[in-house]
Design an enzyme around this catalytic site. Sequence first.
Site, short mmCIF file in Angstrom:
data_model
loop_
_atom_site.label_atom_id
_atom_site.label_comp_id
_atom_site.label_asym_id
_atom_site.label_seq_id
_atom_site.Cartn_x
_atom_site.Cartn_y
_atom_site.Cartn_z
N ASN A 104 19.12 -62.98 4.84
CA ASN A 104 20.31 -64.21 5.13
C ASN A 104 20.80 -64.88 3.96
OD1 ASN A 104 20.24 -62.91 7.52
ND2 ASN A 104 19.48 -64.57 8.53
N HIS A 121 18.71 -61.74 -0.51
CA HIS A 121 20.12 -61.17 -0.98
C HIS A 121 20.99 -62.46 -1.52
CE1 HIS A 121 19.98 -57.51 1.88
NE2 HIS A 121 19.41 -57.33 0.65
N CYS A 150 34.00 -71.59 -14.21
CA CYS A 150 33.01 -72.13 -14.64
C CYS A 150 33.46 -73.56 -15.42
CB CYS A 150 31.98 -71.50 -15.74
SG CYS A 150 30.72 -72.17 -16.35
N ASN A 216 14.93 -57.88 18.64
CA ASN A 216 16.25 -57.29 18.40
C ASN A 216 16.77 -57.06 19.76
OD1 ASN A 216 18.62 -55.87 17.82
ND2 ASN A 216 17.94 -55.76 15.59
N ALA A 234 16.66 -63.57 19.40
CA ALA A 234 15.42 -64.12 18.79
C ALA A 234 15.37 -65.80 19.17
CB ALA A 234 15.76 -64.65 17.12
C1 BJW Z 1 20.15 -60.16 17.11
C2 BJW Z 1 20.66 -61.09 17.76
C3 BJW Z 1 19.76 -62.01 18.25
C4 BJW Z 1 22.24 -59.63 17.22
N1 BJW Z 1 18.67 -61.99 18.21
N2 BJW Z 1 18.70 -60.04 16.68
C5 BJW Z 1 24.05 -44.47 -0.53
C6 BJW Z 1 25.17 -45.18 -1.63
C7 BJW Z 1 25.34 -46.21 -2.28
C8 BJW Z 1 24.14 -47.07 -2.20
C9 BJW Z 1 23.29 -46.73 -1.17
C10 BJW Z 1 23.08 -45.70 -0.62
N3 BJW Z 1 22.05 -45.49 0.26
C11 BJW Z 1 21.28 -46.56 -0.01
C12 BJW Z 1 22.12 -47.43 -0.83
C13 BJW Z 1 21.73 -48.88 -1.00
C14 BJW Z 1 22.44 -49.94 -0.59
C15 BJW Z 1 22.06 -49.48 0.74
O1 BJW Z 1 20.91 -49.83 1.42
N4 BJW Z 1 22.98 -49.17 1.93
C16 BJW Z 1 22.81 -48.79 3.15
C17 BJW Z 1 23.81 -49.46 3.91
C18 BJW Z 1 22.94 -47.41 3.24
N5 BJW Z 1 21.49 -51.12 -0.99
C19 BJW Z 1 22.03 -51.56 -2.00
O2 BJW Z 1 22.98 -51.42 -2.49
C20 BJW Z 1 20.95 -52.68 -2.54
N6 BJW Z 1 20.63 -52.59 -3.84
C21 BJW Z 1 20.12 -51.45 -4.22
O3 BJW Z 1 19.56 -50.81 -3.52
O4 BJW Z 1 19.94 -51.31 -5.63
C22 BJW Z 1 19.57 -49.91 -5.97
C23 BJW Z 1 20.69 -48.98 -5.73
C24 BJW Z 1 21.90 -49.30 -6.14
C25 BJW Z 1 22.82 -48.28 -5.70
C26 BJW Z 1 22.22 -47.01 -5.19
C27 BJW Z 1 21.27 -46.82 -4.78
C28 BJW Z 1 20.24 -47.79 -5.09
C29 BJW Z 1 21.86 -54.13 -2.34
C30 BJW Z 1 21.99 -54.37 -0.86
C31 BJW Z 1 22.72 -55.64 -0.54
C32 BJW Z 1 23.05 -56.14 0.77
N7 BJW Z 1 24.11 -57.04 0.66
C33 BJW Z 1 24.46 -57.66 1.99
C34 BJW Z 1 25.79 -58.71 1.54
C35 BJW Z 1 25.14 -60.04 1.15
C36 BJW Z 1 25.94 -60.95 0.74
C37 BJW Z 1 27.11 -61.53 2.08
O5 BJW Z 1 26.74 -61.73 2.77
O6 BJW Z 1 28.17 -61.54 1.74
O7 BJW Z 1 23.76 -58.31 2.48
S1 BJW Z 1 25.33 -56.39 3.04
C38 BJW Z 1 24.57 -57.20 4.46
O8 BJW Z 1 23.59 -56.34 5.08
C39 BJW Z 1 24.07 -58.46 4.11
C40 BJW Z 1 22.92 -58.49 5.00
O9 BJW Z 1 21.91 -59.04 4.50
C41 BJW Z 1 22.35 -56.99 4.92
C42 BJW Z 1 21.43 -56.56 6.18
O10 BJW Z 1 22.11 -56.77 7.31
P1 BJW Z 1 21.27 -57.35 8.47
O11 BJW Z 1 20.92 -58.60 8.34
O12 BJW Z 1 20.33 -56.30 9.15
O13 BJW Z 1 22.73 -57.62 9.62
P2 BJW Z 1 23.20 -56.36 10.81
O14 BJW Z 1 24.55 -57.09 11.30
O15 BJW Z 1 23.20 -55.11 10.20
O16 BJW Z 1 22.07 -56.45 11.88
C43 BJW Z 1 22.06 -57.46 12.90
C44 BJW Z 1 21.10 -57.20 13.76
O17 BJW Z 1 20.92 -58.45 14.58
C45 BJW Z 1 21.55 -55.97 14.63
O18 BJW Z 1 20.34 -55.10 15.05
C46 BJW Z 1 21.67 -56.87 16.16
O19 BJW Z 1 21.25 -55.95 17.26
C47 BJW Z 1 20.72 -58.07 15.84
N8 BJW Z 1 21.10 -59.30 16.72
N9 BJW Z 1 22.06 -60.72 17.82
C48 BJW Z 1 18.20 -60.76 17.33
N10 BJW Z 1 20.45 -63.16 19.17
#
Ligand code: BJW
Length: 251
Positions: A104, A121, A150, A216, A234
């Site tokens: 987060n 992140h 800047c 979750n 949570a």
């Molecule tokens: C509850 C609840 C309650 C609801 N209690 N639970 C193919 C092509 C290109 C790239 C890729 C690819 N395959 C893989 C990649 C790499 C890519 C990736 O993983 N993509 C996937 C989507 C496939 N990753 C990256 O690019 C990362 N960098 C990297 O790998 O570098 C090397 C590389 C580069 C290029 C290619 C390959 C390798 C960087 C990732 C950066 C993520 N950034 C973000 C944005 C941050 C800034 C912003 O906020 O604006 O980070 S995206 C977004 O997702 C954010 C989050 O931190 C992240 C994860 O999301 P999270 O936290 O899991 O949220 P949700 O909404 O998904 O889930 C919420 C959950 O809560 C749900 O399950 C609900 O059920 C639950 N919930 N209420 C408990 N009350």
Amino acid sequence: MKNKENVTSLTEILQNMKRIAVLTGAGISAESGIPTFRGKEGLWKTYRAEELATPSAFSQNPKLVWEWYDWRRGLIGPKEPNAGHKVLACWEKIFPSFALITQNIDGLHQKAGSKNILELHGNIWKLRCTEEGTITENHEAPLKEIPPRCPDCGALLRPHVVWFGESLSSSTLHKAYLLSSSCEIMFVVGTSAVVQPAASLPFSASEAGAKIVEINPDPTPLTSYSDFSFRGKAGEILPLIDEELNIESQD
Ligand code: BJW
């Protein structure tokens, strides 16, 4: 009822554990009123990630990207940590070794009192100069100027967050892997467990012998690998575990 039985057997194990790690995602802040990314009302439903959370979107249209971040800063700013954040802040004080790793960027763990946080992140309250790389903290919402520049060199500032296709800080990631592979138990709270490399941390913990506890309301790709799976919020499940822990430690 199933959650209640699960809580009892988890706390029995937890009593003897010294090294705890927690990985949190957007779901832990959902009960504070911050939308998740991929849920029913996830942020990406209205705003497409590819349009906004990528380096190319920023270079093509920094104003649009900044308007989105400015809107989110305005939304997050007044929000308060919930019971889930508070339990984790309390656990940092009671467990001999406690690591909080978060995806987060909202700063709510800090607001709840957690001190030792690995932000994978980045943080929405930090701005980074696109030329000099200098990072400054800024809590203005709305910002005075969009896109912000800047004050030293006039170059564009960007949010100090990690976008798709960008690498995470290597030292932060290294620490996260070390903590994951050396903990005895890892809680995985409120993440869809699909975004890499964060999603691989629980697997690294599990391979090194740690127990995995998922909290979750919905199942995720991690669920079938978890030793304990709590289907709930949570802000409800963490206080249940905490309450039972206190009862047990007084016996
Ligand atoms: C509850 C609840 C309650 C609801 N209690 N639970 C193919 C092509 C290109 C790239 C890729 C690819 N395959 C893989 C990649 C790499 C890519 C990736 O993983 N993509 C996937 C989507 C496939 N990753 C990256 O690019 C990362 N960098 C990297 O790998 O570098 C090397 C590389 C580069 C290029 C290619 C390959 C390798 C960087 C990732 C950066 C993520 N950034 C973000 C944005 C941050 C800034 C912003 O906020 O604006 O980070 S995206 C977004 O997702 C954010 C989050 O931190 C992240 C994860 O999301 P999270 O936290 O899991 O949220 P949700 O909404 O998904 O889930 C919420 C959950 O809560 C749900 O399950 C609900 O059920 C639950 N919930 N209420 C408990 N009350």
